[in-house]
Write a protein that holds these residues in place. Structure first.
Motif, PDB file in Angstrom:
ATOM      1  N   GLY C 326       0.804  -1.215   0.000  1.00 40.10           N
ATOM      2  CA  GLY C 326       0.000   0.000   0.000  1.00 40.10           C
ATOM      3  C   GLY C 326       0.835   1.262   0.000  1.00 40.10           C
ATOM      4  N   TYR C 327       0.119   2.349   0.191  1.00 37.00           N
ATOM      5  CA  TYR C 327       0.701   3.689   0.184  1.00 37.00           C
ATOM      6  C   TYR C 327       1.859   3.829   1.161  1.00 37.00           C
ATOM      7  N   GLU C 328       1.684   3.363   2.390  1.00 40.70           N
ATOM      8  CA  GLU C 328       2.663   3.676   3.421  1.00 40.70           C
ATOM      9  C   GLU C 328       3.988   2.961   3.199  1.00 40.70           C
ATOM     10  N   HIS C 329       3.972   1.923   2.381  1.00 39.25           N
ATOM     11  CA  HIS C 329       5.216   1.202   2.118  1.00 39.25           C
ATOM     12  C   HIS C 329       6.241   2.097   1.436  1.00 39.25           C
ATOM     13  N   SER C 330       5.771   3.087   0.695  1.00 38.28           N
ATOM     14  CA  SER C 330       6.735   3.976   0.032  1.00 38.28           C
ATOM     15  C   SER C 330       7.599   4.706   1.065  1.00 38.28           C
ATOM     16  N   PHE C 331       7.033   5.010   2.209  1.00 40.26           N
ATOM     17  CA  PHE C 331       7.805   5.672   3.258  1.00 40.26           C
ATOM     18  C   PHE C 331       8.797   4.692   3.906  1.00 40.26           C
ATOM     19  N   THR C 332       8.345   3.477   4.079  1.00 46.09           N
ATOM     20  CA  THR C 332       9.246   2.463   4.649  1.00 46.09           C
ATOM     21  C   THR C 332      10.453   2.280   3.724  1.00 46.09           C
ATOM     22  N   HIS C 333      10.185   2.249   2.438  1.00 42.93           N
ATOM     23  CA  HIS C 333      11.298   2.124   1.482  1.00 42.93           C
ATOM     24  C   HIS C 333      12.215   3.338   1.557  1.00 42.93           C
ATOM     25  N   GLN C 334      11.617   4.497   1.745  1.00 39.65           N
ATOM     26  CA  GLN C 334      12.455   5.695   1.788  1.00 39.65           C
ATOM     27  C   GLN C 334      13.336   5.672   3.037  1.00 39.65           C
ATOM     28  N   VAL C 335      12.784   5.217   4.145  1.00 42.18           N
ATOM     29  CA  VAL C 335      13.603   5.071   5.359  1.00 42.18           C
ATOM     30  C   VAL C 335      14.727   4.069   5.115  1.00 42.18           C
ATOM     31  N   ALA C 336      14.384   2.952   4.488  1.00 39.86           N
ATOM     32  CA  ALA C 336      15.421   1.934   4.228  1.00 39.86           C
ATOM     33  C   ALA C 336      16.552   2.532   3.395  1.00 39.86           C
ATOM     34  N   ASP C 337      16.179   3.290   2.373  1.00 40.72           N
ATOM     35  CA  ASP C 337      17.208   3.906   1.522  1.00 40.72           C
ATOM     36  C   ASP C 337      17.970   4.992   2.274  1.00 40.72           C
ATOM     37  N   PHE C 338      17.267   5.728   3.101  1.00 36.97           N
ATOM     38  CA  PHE C 338      17.936   6.764   3.894  1.00 36.97           C
ATOM     39  C   PHE C 338      18.993   6.126   4.802  1.00 36.97           C
ATOM     40  N   LEU C 339      18.611   5.043   5.460  1.00 39.32           N
ATOM     41  CA  LEU C 339      19.547   4.379   6.381  1.00 39.32           C
ATOM     42  C   LEU C 339      20.713   3.759   5.610  1.00 39.32           C
ATOM     43  N   ASP C 340      20.440   3.197   4.448  1.00 39.65           N
ATOM     44  CA  ASP C 340      21.528   2.707   3.595  1.00 39.65           C
ATOM     45  C   ASP C 340      22.470   3.847   3.241  1.00 39.65           C
ATOM     46  N   GLY C 341      21.877   5.000   2.968  1.00 42.40           N
ATOM     47  CA  GLY C 341      22.679   6.174   2.624  1.00 42.40           C
ATOM     48  C   GLY C 341      23.566   6.603   3.782  1.00 42.40           C
ATOM     49  N   VAL C 342      23.020   6.546   4.958  1.00 46.23           N
ATOM     50  CA  VAL C 342      23.807   6.913   6.138  1.00 46.23           C
ATOM     51  C   VAL C 342      24.957   5.921   6.317  1.00 46.23           C
ATOM     52  N   ARG C 343      24.640   4.657   6.164  1.00 47.86           N
ATOM     53  CA  ARG C 343      25.650   3.608   6.352  1.00 47.86           C
ATOM     54  C   ARG C 343      26.769   3.707   5.318  1.00 47.86           C
ATOM     55  N   THR C 344      26.378   3.969   4.065  1.00 40.83           N
ATOM     56  CA  THR C 344      27.366   3.942   2.975  1.00 40.83           C
ATOM     57  C   THR C 344      27.911   5.331   2.647  1.00 40.83           C
ATOM     58  N   SER C 345      27.368   6.348   3.329  1.00 44.92           N
ATOM     59  CA  SER C 345      27.751   7.735   3.019  1.00 44.92           C
ATOM     60  C   SER C 345      27.443   8.126   1.566  1.00 44.92           C
ATOM     61  N   LYS C 346      26.501   7.407   0.963  1.00 40.61           N
ATOM     62  CA  LYS C 346      25.977   7.845  -0.335  1.00 40.61           C
ATOM     63  C   LYS C 346      24.538   8.275  -0.094  1.00 40.61           C
ATOM     64  N   PRO C 347      24.357   9.582   0.104  1.00 39.47           N
ATOM     65  CA  PRO C 347      23.057  10.064   0.578  1.00 39.47           C
ATOM     66  C   PRO C 347      21.895   9.639  -0.319  1.00 39.47           C
ATOM     67  N   ALA C 348      20.833   9.247   0.322  1.00 39.75           N
ATOM     68  CA  ALA C 348      19.612   8.907  -0.418  1.00 39.75           C
ATOM     69  C   ALA C 348      18.991  10.170  -0.976  1.00 39.75           C
ATOM     70  N   ALA C 349      18.493  10.070  -2.163  1.00 36.71           N
ATOM     71  CA  ALA C 349      17.841  11.207  -2.826  1.00 36.71           C
ATOM     72  C   ALA C 349      16.357  11.205  -2.508  1.00 36.71           C
ATOM     73  N   PRO C 350      15.700  12.360  -2.570  1.00 38.29           N
ATOM     74  CA  PRO C 350      16.289  13.667  -2.840  1.00 38.29           C
ATOM     75  C   PRO C 350      16.785  14.340  -1.548  1.00 38.29           C
ATOM     76  N   THR C 351      18.009  14.804  -1.626  1.00 40.82           N
ATOM     77  CA  THR C 351      18.530  15.641  -0.546  1.00 40.82           C
ATOM     78  C   THR C 351      17.839  17.004  -0.590  1.00 40.82           C
ATOM     79  N   PHE C 352      18.111  17.808   0.420  1.00 40.20           N
ATOM     80  CA  PHE C 352      17.559  19.165   0.421  1.00 40.20           C
ATOM     81  C   PHE C 352      17.918  19.895  -0.883  1.00 40.20           C
ATOM     82  N   ARG C 353      19.191  19.735  -1.289  1.00 40.24           N
ATOM     83  CA  ARG C 353      19.622  20.446  -2.504  1.00 40.24           C
ATOM     84  C   ARG C 353      18.814  19.984  -3.726  1.00 40.24           C
TER      85      ARG C 353
END
Lengths: 377, 377, 377, 377
Positions: C326-353
């Motif tokens: 459903g709809y809310e899974h998109s946020f879960t995926h975004q969190v997963a990618d955000f955390l991957d970004g933090v771990r790998t230092s490759k920031p998940a998009a979209p950043t503020f910029r």
């Protein structure tokens, strides 16, 4: 050189209109070597048949089909009357040496249809039964794709024909508009009227049915007789559902009813094979649904093929991609194929003999509906 | 008493087939008081026009349309040739006192169309432009529902006409099959060919457009000339998108292109009002989508209306519920309405004058596409 | 070794619920190396925030977000409050060295968002804007297919986001549930709320927008203030439609409204390229429509890909083929990618910029809506 | 005051994940008076169960379910293991005074399930079987609409559950991922796995089945044993089709297979009544199709209800109109209803006793598949 082919139509109802349209239009779009001419139409109701003849441009009319069958200027007899009259007319026409085309089903029963087959074969006349849905381009495309092996081994065949026009108990039986509810005229209810279409297509595409079991039901037990206004028992099946085994090892499920609210001419079919599946719905008759398992996993799905391109069956004769055709075109295609068959002496299917098989299966369905037993065919 | 109406067809291409089919079939299904007769067809290519005349049963043929316009036995001239020829023929036909029917758009520009309007009005002859999609039963149903107030105040009108047949740079311009890519013959590209349909329907259903801004693009800048084989600049618009304000306060968005892969004749429209919305898609031309806000909340949704019942526009003349009709039926309906208009002296729309408005909007779109400015109409 | 990541949530409304759900569920399905902990939630309404904290298991609560931003035990600040508060909070959080995640749009205007970008970049903290629809598996699949060249040259990009919840003039502006109608809180109407989603996806998939022209409208000119009950002018855009040119030469059309009866969260997009087309609809978020021109002609069509297989983006983490999310899974995926970004230092998009670009385009739309002029970006 | 309810999970596979998700999420969205706590999970494979426990936050783990059943700190046992283990565990749990929830089907046969019913009833413990599809909001809406009489007299009920994941002969039987192909573990094939869902819904909505006849087939006769690698005969049914008569006089058709290429979790159902029809498809689980015959003729059709509004069942607890939910939400709803049932002492359906009926019908199907005879129930 285009030859003229003189048509003698029997009947002036719904099917007579669809057939007349096909005979008229075929030469405008298909080059078959023949030009059908609407020579005569026969029916007992003189004023109605006159109106029909005028609308369609029939050159003459007869009040007795027997006269028409005898006329030397008629090449082909087209039978568009209730089922109980098919046999007598077809046999007489064959004996008179006419080509014979009969509305489906061939007859009310296999027993009634057998002498029709014998008659046309003995006379050596071209003959065909109007199972028109074979000539819907989408259905023909399915036939071609199955034959070319795109589905591989077949596991399942599934068809339904659902309608909702007899739910009201006020619909009478018998008469011009409702003879399909009168068992004497129709032979059966949904089995001969609707399942017959499903079965014809199924056998054509998926091969013979080897055994079946069926459930039939008459929801409304009494209806008025359209002629007398008196209540009388309903002899037809209002609904039928069938489980079948095909000779190729696949399983079939079939269902038909006139009590499925919201379905008008709800003929749908689906075939599942090892390599893919195909599906079709008469309400969207220009579309085929195709699931192609050979596509890469993440991009697989049901492809909605809009069957309107020049390389689709029959479509090169009509408009341009994206512009759909309708119900009556299936009859025009059938006429085109019939005429090709006459020209090439490779008879267009289904012939009377081929269509008899559908009667045989219908008989088995009605028998099983009564006995509750599996029937081997 | 049914009167005969003698048709003089000019052209033998795609549209001439669609129109001939309509003239032929109308009497079979509609009782208009007239029976059209395919009297003559005119075109320069003698052998092609002969083949066409034979297929359709035209009684005679002409190699010069001017001769046909002069013939006393012709009642109505039907113009099915490229856009650059509409004006000259229509004016001559009107001056000769013939009824005139022109393929759409009326002309290449408003300026070219204005004298056509003047000519038919001065001559007092019946006239009509073949914006056939008005007569698709589903579109007519939408018109009727909007008029009856089912949608209330309108907020949005949205239409697209998407195709994909000119994506290849190998498609030439000019010639019999591809004159639509030649700006001299066509006047414009998708604007006059496709958007014109969208605009005609929109103005008919939602009223006049008061202002607009547009973006146009020619993706492929040079194409071969079909006649000479030489490359020459492409003068037409390959794609156009338009923002509009309607006089009734609603907003419109329109788009057309021949570069939308997967869309064949992708004419879609949607109208959003306070009380509901309606939508239609040419690929499923027998269906209307209706969202009725008056339904109880939990049961609200988009209703898929299969427009095949006897109480749907035109459908009582065809088959039975569930059996769809096709593209060409819209022309048959237009002929039926045209003949009714002749009989009742209430001209069927759109007349030349009404169709001129679409040319005016097309001109504004092309101008805005160049200037980037809003244009007031 | 899984590390704990302490979340400080600001807000308790609709988006705070969707985000809390994502922070809670991500560890159950994704192995990111981090386990988010719902450490604290801040909002002024003490009793409402307590109820929210209890439902979601937040360990503590704050009535002033400034306190939370100062807390040493908070790793990341998640901003789920109206748009006018994003900038102040984000800048303070960045200055306190926290990771910052902001609901979209980044800010009310580009000018307001620029200092936010500067702040997170100066602080060197992880940052992201919740344009969640990028992480719908079907949308991600489209991105991947376009990137892999399946469509070839792109000609058209088309997106709409249609709703119907503000048609009644009785809907107020301002307040907890309807701040999106208050221009001070929201910055704009459908442009920042809905088109921003369409633009974020479009730029991500199809590259930058180089110029545009827009039409905006406010259908209802005055609404009650939810707080005071007094009528006041409506400052937001109720509807916006935009024509764009992309840097890659393709044309774009965008539309958004809250006056399209029958559309609830009607975000749809379509891309047409030389070799194929792709389309998506948020109402059926697990489906992609793909037209693949490379398929043999007679079998071509739009393939309806049900994006629920293990080899579809993110889906291997969920259920089995055919079972939708459903709809809310998109946020879960975004969190997963955000955390991957933090771990790998490759920031998940979209950043503020990256998200600032969407604000820039929104500003241009609103400006063009007023001026009627094309704006170069 | 919210009470804590300690869950003891048995199993760590697909269903254990779906159930754990439901136990975890229910408190975030529903106010049931109970807060489930993931207290312990039991399974023999110590390392796998540890990984599972960590991902989901189970407080402890057991390698033998018998230990867990004995623990005083466990309130409810949730059985997520193959069918052959349901009975022993459920009976032991009941005897230990625990609430018992079992994955469906209740047992492999009615005979095996009967003592389970007796055990929970004797112990007086809350019990439920996870026929989760009842709690899909769209299915619940159908139930409510049928109960409120919107369809009138029912004529037909039709359901299918089609999959395609066992077509390859390389899929083994037995083992963790494929125990559903091992008749000893599963009891049957598609009948107990898939048809059981269809039957549970059908009986719930349309009442009891009074008689049936069935066709069953095993397409692939031998498969490798996942444990030993040796070929062994396949004991399950790969496909089953059933004709039924319901106690209310309506006719039913049911079909299930794992050989329908292109169908992933293809559970579809349709009900036809005098006044209307309703249909649902698991692949689009947020939609109901409703044909309402009471609408004016020309505007009638199938309404596609997007079940995402606040006044739809369960939806007020989730997001906003237009935003869909997924498969796993059905389990969350079932937990919410189960906890309401515990609180109010009105047990949530289906209890073990209610679910036993589905086993009884499954037994009859398998028997009829062998005998070819109609079975009265």
């Amino acid at each position: 050189m285009t030859k003229q082919l003189n048509i003698g139509m029997i009947g002036y109802g719904f099917m007579a209109r669809a057939h007349s349209n096909a005979w008229t239009n075929v030469s405008h779009f298909f080059d078959t070597g023949y030009r059908p001419v609407l020579k005569a139409v026969a029916a007992r109701n003189v004023s109605k048949v006159r109106h029909f003849a005028e609308a369609w441009g029939y050159e003459s009319q007869e009040s007795d089909w027997r006269h028409m069958v005898e006329r030397a200027d008629i090449d082909a007899i087209d039978i568009c009357v209730p089922n109980d009259l098919h046999a007598e007319i077809a046999i007489a026409a064959a004996q008179a040496g006419k080509m014979v085309l009969s509305e489906k089903p061939l007859a009310r029963t296999e027993a009634e249809g057998k002498p029709m087959v014998d008659a046309v074969e003995k006379a050596g006349v071209a003959n065909m039964v109007w199972y028109n849905y074979r000539r819907v381009p989408a259905v023909m495309l399915i036939k071609q794709m199955v034959e070319s092996g795109r589905l591989g081994t077949i596991f399942h065949y599934r068809a339904k024909f659902l309608q909702d026009w007899t739910i009201s108990p006020d619909v009478p039986q018998g008469g011009q508009a409702t003879w399909r509810l009168d068992v004497d005229a129709a032979g059966s209810g949904v089995t001969g009227d609707l399942l017959a279409h499903c079965l014809d297509t199924a056998i054509w595409i998926n091969g013979g049915i080897s055994s079946l079991t069926a459930m039939t039901e008459t929801f409304i037990k009494e209806r008025k007789d359209a002629a007398t206004g008196e209540n009388k028992p309903v002899g037809i099946d209002d609904a039928a559902a069938v489980l079948t085994r095909f000779a190729n090892g696949s399983l079939g499920t079939f269902e038909s009813t006139r009590y499925a609210r919201g379905h008008k001419a709800g003929y749908t079919l689906e075939i599942n094979g090892e390599k893919g599946s195909l599906a079709w719905d008469l309400h969207d008759l220009n579309r085929v649904q195709f699931f192609d398992h050979s596509v890469a996993g993440a991009q697989r799905g049901w492809t909605n093929i809009l069957v309107t391109d020049g390389d689709h069956p029959y479509l090169g004769k009509w408009w341009v991609p994206g512009l759909i055709i309708g119900y009556e075109h299936s009859f025009t295609h059938q006429v085109a194929d019939f005429l090709d068959g006459v020209r090439t002496s490779k008879p267009a299917a289904p012939t009377f003999r081929e269509a008899l098989e559908t009667n045989r299966v219908c008989d088995a369905i009605l028998a099983s509906g009564k006995s509750g037993q599996w029937v081997n065919l």
